[in-house]
Write an enzyme that holds these catalytic residues in place. Structure first.
Site, PDB file in Angstrom:
ATOM      1  N   TYR A 154      13.804 -29.126  -2.709  1.00  0.00           N
ATOM      2  CA  TYR A 154      14.977 -29.806  -2.457  1.00  0.00           C
ATOM      3  C   TYR A 154      16.016 -29.834  -1.062  1.00  0.00           C
ATOM      4  O   TYR A 154      15.904 -28.665  -0.655  1.00  0.00           O
ATOM      5  CB  TYR A 154      16.077 -29.244  -3.610  1.00  0.00           C
ATOM      6  CG  TYR A 154      17.444 -29.815  -3.730  1.00  0.00           C
ATOM      7  CD1 TYR A 154      17.784 -31.070  -4.061  1.00  0.00           C
ATOM      8  CD2 TYR A 154      18.739 -29.145  -3.363  1.00  0.00           C
ATOM      9  CE1 TYR A 154      19.080 -31.436  -4.239  1.00  0.00           C
ATOM     10  CE2 TYR A 154      19.753 -29.659  -3.388  1.00  0.00           C
ATOM     11  CZ  TYR A 154      19.922 -30.955  -3.743  1.00  0.00           C
ATOM     12  OH  TYR A 154      21.327 -31.334  -3.871  1.00  0.00           O
ATOM     13  N   ASP A 248      12.990 -26.060   5.773  1.00  0.00           N
ATOM     14  CA  ASP A 248      14.229 -25.780   5.290  1.00  0.00           C
ATOM     15  C   ASP A 248      14.453 -24.450   4.668  1.00  0.00           C
ATOM     16  O   ASP A 248      13.847 -24.032   3.533  1.00  0.00           O
ATOM     17  CB  ASP A 248      14.198 -26.912   3.978  1.00  0.00           C
ATOM     18  CG  ASP A 248      15.431 -26.750   3.046  1.00  0.00           C
ATOM     19  OD1 ASP A 248      16.237 -25.926   3.394  1.00  0.00           O
ATOM     20  OD2 ASP A 248      15.704 -27.643   2.427  1.00  0.00           O
ATOM     21  N   LYS A 276      23.657 -21.690   2.895  1.00  0.00           N
ATOM     22  CA  LYS A 276      23.723 -20.724   1.842  1.00  0.00           C
ATOM     23  C   LYS A 276      24.459 -19.304   2.425  1.00  0.00           C
ATOM     24  O   LYS A 276      25.499 -19.016   2.689  1.00  0.00           O
ATOM     25  CB  LYS A 276      22.683 -20.422   0.990  1.00  0.00           C
ATOM     26  CG  LYS A 276      22.261 -22.021   0.417  1.00  0.00           C
ATOM     27  CD  LYS A 276      21.728 -21.913  -0.975  1.00  0.00           C
ATOM     28  CE  LYS A 276      21.298 -23.285  -1.608  1.00  0.00           C
ATOM     29  NZ  LYS A 276      22.046 -23.485  -2.917  1.00  0.00           N
TER      30      LYS A 276
HETATM   31  C1  PLP Z   1      16.449 -25.621  -0.267  1.00  0.00           C
HETATM   32  C2  PLP Z   1      17.683 -26.146   0.025  1.00  0.00           C
HETATM   33  N1  PLP Z   1      17.954 -27.071   1.067  1.00  0.00           N
HETATM   34  C3  PLP Z   1      19.341 -27.633   0.928  1.00  0.00           C
HETATM   35  C4  PLP Z   1      20.006 -27.634  -0.105  1.00  0.00           C
HETATM   36  C5  PLP Z   1      21.335 -28.352   0.185  1.00  0.00           C
HETATM   37  O1  PLP Z   1      22.484 -27.527   0.772  1.00  0.00           O
HETATM   38  P1  PLP Z   1      24.034 -27.702   0.102  1.00  0.00           P
HETATM   39  O2  PLP Z   1      24.113 -27.732  -1.564  1.00  0.00           O
HETATM   40  O3  PLP Z   1      24.658 -26.543   0.882  1.00  0.00           O
HETATM   41  O4  PLP Z   1      24.169 -29.104   0.603  1.00  0.00           O
HETATM   42  C6  PLP Z   1      19.590 -26.544  -1.084  1.00  0.00           C
HETATM   43  C7  PLP Z   1      20.796 -26.256  -2.268  1.00  0.00           C
HETATM   44  O5  PLP Z   1      20.751 -26.257  -3.170  1.00  0.00           O
HETATM   45  C8  PLP Z   1      18.631 -26.020  -1.138  1.00  0.00           C
HETATM   46  O6  PLP Z   1      18.386 -25.057  -2.149  1.00  0.00           O
END
Ligand code: PLP
Length: 443
Positions: A154, A248, A276
């Site tokens: 994700y 990511d 996060k």
């Molecule tokens: C691995 C990863 N990348 C990107 C995101 C997106 O982050 P945000 O919710 O701060 O937009 C998330 C959110 O859960 C994530 O788990």
């Protein structure tokens, strides 16, 4: 069985509360982010009033030990004094400036020192922005349009990243709606941890692929650790075909250690996204990479990317307070991992006692098991086979015993520095009771 299946609820939960019904009348779907509606467990989790340390409290002042931890940002514990006082101080000096500020420069230097692959960083407010921006930078740098990503990972909800993504985004087939065929056609979604399919994709489309983006440790289809060959294999295939590698690390950055998963696994990406944990609970994220790649960004280059609240002093102050807290304790990560170990061991023993063979996966302070037998899964296909109805019963019964879990088993449990051994032991006790009950109730 899949994530769209609602449980047949004979559980204490699974019934919409009047307050959540009220929320639906003013907030779309009652939530500001879909997973919070609890579709995978049949009803919305309790409406939250406040949180402190390892505890979260609902509007009826019921107290729960929290393992959702806001889907990852909470590392020190909720409402940690060091963060709240830094935020208060920063607010008093002006919450947003619209200009580069000294503490922002200092934070970029700290991030770069912690993750040397991020020679130049850009601050944004969310992981979604970080990933969408990194993808655009990669396309501009490579002069190519296609992106490879992996099912069940994700990377936020931007058009190119959302379909066939992990987390709760898969709970509705329509998650493709609103995304043009043009956008979808530029994205190849492959099975995770499968170097053969990646090699085939590169053989077919190699000269059109700008970047491969992935979670080096996946936290959005349960917890998935990459096989030994996967990350080095992706690195070398990307390099061979002239594509950039984007890690990511929105979940793993500053959670697994100062250097993130790239340090743990010894594989260096061209671009990294973090978020996060970085803000200690406040919305700040960043993406960064080599000076050469990041030079495509305006004003030096031609890729526009920006944000009114990007690098604002309040979130920056929270990030400094978080990094200070970690740095002040040389054993911070080893202590945190020990808590993760305790929870994982406890979960293993509770499952064994209930006669259930679900594999428990853990890395540092991230702990997970899904309701499925067999070895730990590495693909989304297998993750989707987990028993959603049993997880829903488990979820509500754990909640009844004061344990706040993710309302979807695609999400993982997070432990914070504020979780005590007693918290964890109490949690394991609840697991033992609930899992034994579920095992007995099984056909
Ligand atoms: C691995 C990863 N990348 C990107 C995101 C997106 O982050 P945000 O919710 O701060 O937009 C998330 C959110 O859960 C994530 O788990």
């Amino acid at each position: 069985m899949n994530q769209t299946t609602f449980p047949e609820t004979s559980t204490p939960g699974g019934v919409e509360s009047p307050l959540f019904a009220r929320a639906r009348r003013s907030i779309a779907g009652g939530v500001s982010s879909p997973v919070r509606a609890g579709a995978a467990v049949g009803a919305a989790p309790p409406v939250v009033a406040r949180a402190r340390g390892s505890r979260i409290f609902d509007v009826d002042d019921r107290e729960y030990i929290d393992y959702l931890c806001a889907y990852g940002p909470v590392l020190l514990g909720h409402a940690d004094e060091r963060i709240t006082s830094a935020v208060e101080r920063a607010c008093k000096d002006g919450a947003v400036f619209g200009g580069t500020n000294l503490e922002e420069i200092r934070l970029a230097e700290r991030v770069r020192d912690a993750m040397p692959s991020m020679e130049r960083v850009r601050f944004v407010s969310t992981g979604t922005e970080a990933c969408a921006s990194a993808v655009r930078v990669a396309r501009a740098f490579a002069g190519r349009s296609k992106i490879i990503r992996f099912a069940g990972n994700y990377h936020g909800h931007s058009d190119a990243m959302i379909f066939e993504a992990g987390a709760a985004s898969n709970s509705r087939a329509e998650s493709r709606s609103g995304i043009t065929q043009g956008v979808a056609g530029d994205v190849l979604v492959l099975p995770y941890d499968d170097l053969n399919s990646l090699a085939e994709a590169f053989a077919r489309e190699g000269d059109r692929v700008a970047a491969v983006i992935l979670e080096p440790v996946v936290g959005n289809m349960g917890l998935v650790l990459p096989g030994d060959a996967f990350l080095p294999g992706v690195r070398s295939l990307a390099t061979r075909h002239g594509a950039l590698l984007i890690f990511d690390e929105v979940i793993t950055g500053f959670r697994l250690g100062f250097g993130g998963a790239q340090d743990v696994y010894g594989v260096t990406p061209d671009l990294t996204c973090i978020g996060k944990v970085l803000g200690g609970g406040l919305p700040i994220a960043a993406f960064g990479g080599t000076a050469e790649v990041m030079a495509v960004l305006a004003p030096d280059g031609q890729v526009f990317q920006g944000g009114t609240f990007s690098g604002n002093p309040v979130c920056v102050a929270a990030a400094h307070a978080l990094l200070d807290a970690i740095e002040s304790d040389p054993f911070f990560y080893s202590r945190l991992s020990a808590k993760g170990d305790r929870l994982a061991q406890g979960a293993r023993s509770a499952l064994a006692e209930a006669g259930l063979n679900f594999p428990v996966v853990q890395l540092g302070s991230i702990v997970d098991f899904m309701f499925r037998d067999g070895p730990p899964h590495r693909t989304f296909e297998v993750a989707k086979r987990a028993d959603a109805q049993r997880y829903a019963r488990y979820y509500w019964e754990m909640l009844e015993r004061g344990i706040f879990l993710p309302p979807s088993q695609m999400e993982v449990m997070f432990v914070t520095a504020a979780h005590s051994d007693e918290d964890i032991d109490k949690t394991v006790e609840a697991m033992r009771f609930v899992l034994c009950g579920l095992a007995e109730g099984a056909d």
